[in-house]
Write a protein that holds these residues in place. Structure first.
Motif, PDB file in Angstrom:
ATOM      1  N   ASP A   1       0.752  -1.826  -0.236  1.00 50.22           N
ATOM      2  CA  ASP A   1      -0.007  -0.001  -0.067  1.00 50.22           C
ATOM      3  C   ASP A   1       0.768   1.291   0.134  1.00 50.22           C
ATOM      4  O   ASP A   1       0.364   2.466  -0.538  1.00 50.22           O
ATOM      5  N   GLU A   2       1.543   1.182   0.411  1.00 52.53           N
ATOM      6  CA  GLU A   2       2.758   2.179   0.319  1.00 52.53           C
ATOM      7  C   GLU A   2       3.534   2.750  -0.677  1.00 52.53           C
ATOM      8  O   GLU A   2       3.876   3.741  -0.667  1.00 52.53           O
TER       9      GLU A   2
ATOM     10  N   LYS B   1       1.673   4.521  -3.088  1.00 50.81           N
ATOM     11  CA  LYS B   1       1.755   6.109  -3.335  1.00 50.81           C
ATOM     12  C   LYS B   1       3.284   6.058  -3.964  1.00 50.81           C
ATOM     13  O   LYS B   1       3.075   7.798  -4.236  1.00 50.81           O
TER      14      LYS B   1
END
Length: 158
Positions: free
Chosen positions: A103-104, A107
């Motif tokens: 998820d990180e 970004k």
């Protein structure tokens, strides 16, 4: 089963195997071109699929040449506790074992060049594999990761 039936069956299996082998080789040649970082410090499209792996000293020199370069990111994938014990100046910490690594990194800007490291190399290698699956193209690591960095007397910040 007669001998003739066995020959036909084996013949079909051999054809299927041959097709699978040829298809496998064809798919290896169809991957998107990867990007590497040359030893001079310039990022550009050149290399094969694996990330560029350099020595700790070469990584340090690369970092020095790219100070202030917004397209270059030092990524520490250790835990926050490990990061706090000492890290490379300017490094961003995204913990690989955190459970939210994918998820990180989702970004992050995939067009930037990333120098990825951990403690010994196991997590950074796994992190780079995940990043490659997420279409990051400009990835590099250094041999021995932070343990080697420390043993060579290279600078860390806390």
């Amino acid at each position: 089963m007669t001998g003739r039936m066995l020959v036909r069956l084996c013949g079909k299996a051999a054809v299927v195997l041959l097709i699978a082998v040829v298809a496998g080789f064809a798919m290896m040649g169809c991957t998107a071109p990867q990007t590497a970082i040359d030893k001079e410090g310039a990022a550009g499209p050149v290399m094969s699929a694996p990330p560029l792996v350099v020595s700790a000293k070469e990584a340090y020199e690369f970092i020095q040449k790219n100070r202030g370069n917004a397209d270059f990111v030092i990524l520490d994938v250790r835990t926050p506790a490990e990061f706090e014990t000492g890290h490379i100046e300017g490094a961003v910490n995204i913990s690989f074992p955190s459970g939210v690594f994918e998820d990180e990194i989702g970004k992050l800007d995939k067009s930037k060049t990333y120098l990825v490291y951990c403690r010994t190399g196991r997590r950074s290698a796994a992190a780079v594999d995940v990043m490659r699956r997420h279409q990051f193209q400009k990835l590099m690591r250094f041999e021995g990761d932070i343990l080697k960095w420390k043993s060579e007397g290279l600078p860390l910040v806390k």
